[in-house]
Write a protein that holds these residues in place. Structure first.
Motif, short mmCIF file in Angstrom:
data_model
loop_
_atom_site.label_atom_id
_atom_site.label_comp_id
_atom_site.label_asym_id
_atom_site.label_seq_id
_atom_site.Cartn_x
_atom_site.Cartn_y
_atom_site.Cartn_z
N TRP A 99 -58.92 4.24 -32.98
CA TRP A 99 -60.13 5.00 -33.24
C TRP A 99 -61.10 4.22 -34.11
CZ3 TRP A 99 -61.78 9.46 -31.11
CH2 TRP A 99 -62.89 10.06 -31.70
N ASN A 100 -60.56 3.48 -35.08
CA ASN A 100 -61.42 2.77 -36.03
C ASN A 100 -61.81 1.37 -35.59
OD1 ASN A 100 -61.50 4.85 -37.88
ND2 ASN A 100 -59.61 4.19 -38.86
N SER B 50 -68.17 11.87 -36.94
CA SER B 50 -67.24 10.78 -36.62
C SER B 50 -65.90 10.96 -37.32
CB SER B 50 -67.85 9.44 -37.01
OG SER B 50 -67.74 9.25 -38.40
N PHE C 29 -63.55 -1.73 -34.43
CA PHE C 29 -64.99 -1.90 -34.36
C PHE C 29 -65.40 -3.23 -33.72
CE2 PHE C 29 -68.77 -3.64 -36.62
CZ PHE C 29 -69.71 -2.91 -35.93
N THR D 79 -67.43 4.00 -32.74
CA THR D 79 -67.73 3.08 -33.84
C THR D 79 -68.96 2.23 -33.52
OG1 THR D 79 -65.99 1.70 -32.92
CG2 THR D 79 -65.48 2.89 -34.94
N TYR E 192 -72.46 10.88 -39.00
CA TYR E 192 -71.34 10.29 -39.75
C TYR E 192 -70.23 11.30 -39.95
CZ TYR E 192 -74.48 6.41 -41.01
OH TYR E 192 -75.32 5.34 -40.98
N THR F 195 -77.46 5.12 -35.62
CA THR F 195 -78.08 4.94 -36.93
C THR F 195 -79.48 4.36 -36.80
OG1 THR F 195 -75.92 4.58 -37.89
CG2 THR F 195 -77.79 3.90 -39.21
N MET G 181 -71.49 1.91 -43.53
CA MET G 181 -72.86 2.37 -43.33
C MET G 181 -73.30 3.27 -44.48
SD MET G 181 -72.87 3.33 -39.33
CE MET G 181 -72.64 2.15 -38.05
N PHE H 224 -68.72 10.89 -49.70
CA PHE H 224 -68.43 11.80 -48.59
C PHE H 224 -69.01 13.18 -48.84
CE2 PHE H 224 -65.05 8.63 -49.01
CZ PHE H 224 -65.33 7.90 -47.87
N PRO I 39 -64.14 6.70 -40.24
CA PRO I 39 -63.97 5.34 -39.74
C PRO I 39 -64.55 4.32 -40.71
CG PRO I 39 -64.82 6.75 -38.01
CD PRO I 39 -64.82 7.56 -39.27
N GLY I 40 -63.91 3.19 -40.84
CA GLY I 40 -64.34 2.15 -41.76
C GLY I 40 -65.81 1.80 -41.59
N VAL I 41 -66.24 1.70 -40.33
CA VAL I 41 -67.63 1.35 -40.06
C VAL I 41 -68.58 2.33 -40.72
CG1 VAL I 41 -69.30 1.05 -38.23
CG2 VAL I 41 -66.96 0.38 -37.85
N VAL I 42 -68.23 3.61 -40.62
CA VAL I 42 -69.10 4.63 -41.18
C VAL I 42 -69.11 4.54 -42.70
CG1 VAL I 42 -69.39 7.12 -41.41
CG2 VAL I 42 -68.83 6.14 -39.20
N VAL I 43 -67.95 4.22 -43.30
CA VAL I 43 -67.92 4.04 -44.75
C VAL I 43 -68.88 2.92 -45.16
CG1 VAL I 43 -66.49 3.40 -46.71
CG2 VAL I 43 -65.57 4.90 -44.94
N LEU J 16 -60.18 12.59 -36.32
CA LEU J 16 -59.02 12.22 -37.12
C LEU J 16 -58.73 13.30 -38.16
CD1 LEU J 16 -59.31 8.38 -37.78
CD2 LEU J 16 -57.77 9.60 -36.28
N MET K 163 -72.15 4.38 -33.21
CA MET K 163 -72.71 4.76 -34.51
C MET K 163 -73.82 3.81 -34.93
SD MET K 163 -71.31 7.50 -35.43
CE MET K 163 -72.13 7.60 -36.98
#
Lengths: 280, 308
Positions: A211-212, A254, A214, A230, A251, A237, B132, A33, B126-130, A258, A233
């Motif tokens: 929110w998460n 996003s 997918f 989601t 990223y 990408t 990625m 991160f 978000p999990g998806v971004v992790v 939250l 993204m």
């Protein structure tokens, strides 16, 4: 004084060791991160010439670019999440209150019928659910996300709120009743004000969940008009390709919604996460 | 008898009429029926049919299951799931426990709180971004390649996700160092719930730090551990988002195929919906059997911090 931790005094070798290990673990955990945020402020040249270190000037235009690209996705996500949370709160307050306060034929059957759905993860029903909403002509609408989210999300809310309402002292409601308050006024003026922290937990759990989400929006929406963040993204990408600064700016963005929620309700958030886990 | 009397008493005390209660329940429970029960029933039914995209829908009995039994891709996906599951079980039960112990041992209340906040922070992404991000980490332009090059280990550099030998391992290492926030907080809650008197007694008995962890902490947080085992198992069996993002179709050579992804592909790419339903049903049955077995194995009697 707390005697239990006497063996480990500040400055004690073991204590320092613990702390160093803790820092290393946290650093490794945060590394992707940190890297993401750092790289999101670089242009391509800086990215290739200074991989590990931040470089000035910071390129905030990456953010304006990706906001422009993802603004619509973010808006859709916010909309779907907000409507879903409102629905989940409304439904779970109603069901939780009725199941907790009143006795009526079929109560147990209905209640456990609801809870049973917690055992069946949505992912396993992905295919039949998709075929079903297709037949209902819901594909590529906001409703295809909102309605199932509410239907599924109310279950944990109902469970938590039933437990909470059941523990409220009966006298409070009886007093309200003497004053002539019916079901709705008891709910609104007695139960809800007390339930605020639980409502907060339910709202936060629902926010995290919707929110998460997918896979469901991935299969049920393909139009940009309703696409959520989601799924968007993925498109974003592939659109930016190897423009890593822009990719990571996206990223990072996003995580902001939250993140804001987290800053304003840190303690509630942490409580919510563990109580959500207890549903298993 | 007893319940009926209490029923009457509540009613006499001015309970709303029954029709109102049912009227209020119609929409919430109706929505659950429409969006959860109907698909669940549909999955159950269609697991025994050949359900194709045209809508042709013939009952085939157990043929889907027999075919699964002989399907090399499905069998491979089970093997991959077992490997991935074993690995992720081990790490996601141990690393968060170690982390929770570290935080629990911190003397300062404030640092303890900050650490717990820090552990939760990654959940904002978000999990998806992790996933990625991890795809990028493994890519040619990613930190892993860069690190190996900087260390002079150029020979090690390769396509981690495209080499059949390393693909599954790369998937397993997504999320390194596995310091999952939810797991850590649940463990921590268990540790924080241990009565101080018990901890003091352990110390008076002369138990060292390791002794206290092994003989006092672990037995007293079994309840939390059991919960985490269930959560982790559900996550492992259902989770194929990571594989979908990282390798898209379970490649190379199905080395990263997992049952969830195979179900998805059958349903949405190969247009074999009945077959997909059969896979979903098997996964559900496995999870139910696992949860029940675990409940029988680890009884919740004795000291139960979660019950307080």
């Amino acid at each position: 004084m707390n005697t239990t931790k006497k063996t480990i005094r500040p400055g004690h070798a073991a204590d320092i060791l613990w702390r160093v290990a803790l820092c290393v673990l946290l650093f490794l955990m945060f590394f992707p991160f940190l890297f993401m945020v750092m790289t999101s402020l670089k242009d391509t040249h800086q990215f290739y010439h200074s991989f590990w270190m931040p470089r000035w000037p910071l390129h905030f235009e990456n953010y304006t670019y990706s906001l422009g690209q993802m603004g619509a996705y973010i808006w859709n996500s916010l909309l779907v999440t907000a409507v879903s949370i409102s629905g989940i709160l409304t439904f779970s307050v109603i069901t939780g209150f009725l199941f907790a306060r009143y006795d009526f034929p079929g109560r147990e059957v209905l209640y456990y019928g609801m809870l049973a759905m917690m055992m069946v993860p949505g992912a396993l029903m992905l295919v039949p659910s998709f075929m079903w909403v297709d037949r209902l002509h819901l594909l590529d609408t906001y409703w295809v996300m909102i309605l199932p989210y509410i239907a599924g999300g109310q279950v944990i809310g109902c469970y938590l709120l039933r437990g909470f309402f059941g523990e409220i002292d009966n006298e409070l409601f009886e007093a309200a009743q003497v004053d002539g308050a019916g079901l709705f006024r008891q709910l609104w003026h007695v139960a809800l004000p007390l339930a605020r922290p639980v409502l907060g937990v339910v709202a936060i759990l629902s926010a995290l969940g919707t929110w998460n989400e997918f896979l469901w929006p991935l299969v049920t929406t393909s139009s940009e008009d309703v696409m959520v963040l989601t799924v968007g993204m993925l498109r974003y990408t592939s659109r930016v390709g190897t423009l890593y600064g822009k990719m990571f700016a996206g990223y990072t963005i996003s995580a902001i919604p939250l993140g804001i929620l987290f800053i304003f309700c840190t303690r509630l958030f942490m409580k919510g996460i563990t109580s959500g886990a207890l549903k298993a | 008898m007893n319940s009926r009397r209490s029923n009457k008493r509540k009613r006499a005390a001015g309970a709303p009429p029954l029709w109102l209660i049912y009227a209020l329940l119609v929409v919430p429970i109706g929505s659950l029926l429409v969006f959860r029960y109907v698909p669940a029933a549909s999955a159950l039914f269609h697991a025994f049919t050949a359900w194709d995209v045209g809508g042709a829908n013939t009952f085939v009995g157990l043929r889907n299951f027999i075919e699964l039994y002989r399907d090399p891709v499905f069998l491979q996906s089970l093997g991959n799931l077992a490997k991935l599951g074993f690995f992720s079980f081990t790490v996601s039960l141990t690393v968060p426990f170690i982390l929770a112990e570290m935080i629990f041992h911190l003397k300062s209340e404030r640092w303890g709180f900050l650490c717990r906040v820090a552990v939760v922070l990654p959940m904002m992404v978000p999990g998806v971004v992790v996933f990625m991000l991890w795809k990028y980490i493994y890519s040619d332009a990613g930190p892993l390649t860069e690190l190996l090059t900087n260390l002079g280990l150029d020979d090690w550099v390769h396509g981690w996700l495209s080499d059949p030998k390393t693909a599954l391992l790369a998937i397993a290492f997504v999320g390194f160092p596995f310091a999952y926030g939810v797991h850590t907080l649940i463990y921590y809650a268990g540790l924080a719930n241990i009565p101080p008197s018990v901890l003091e007694a352990a110390e008076l008995d002369g138990l060292g730090a390791m002794g206290r962890i092994l003989r006092v902490h672990i037995p007293l947080i079994l309840q939390q551990a059991k919960l985490l085992v269930v959560i982790t198992m559900i996550g492992i069996v259902n989770g194929f988002e990571s594989v979908y993002i990282l390798t898209l179709d379970g490649g190379p050579y199905n080395e990263t195929m997992v049952p969830g992804l195979y179900m998805y592909l059958n349903g949405f790419s190969y247009q074999r919906m009945g077959y997909a339903c059969a896979i979903g049903l098997l996964m559900l049955l496995f999870l139910l059997a696992f949860t029940m077995g675990l409940n029988r194995l680890v009884r919740s009697d004795g000291y139960d911090p979660a019950a307080r």
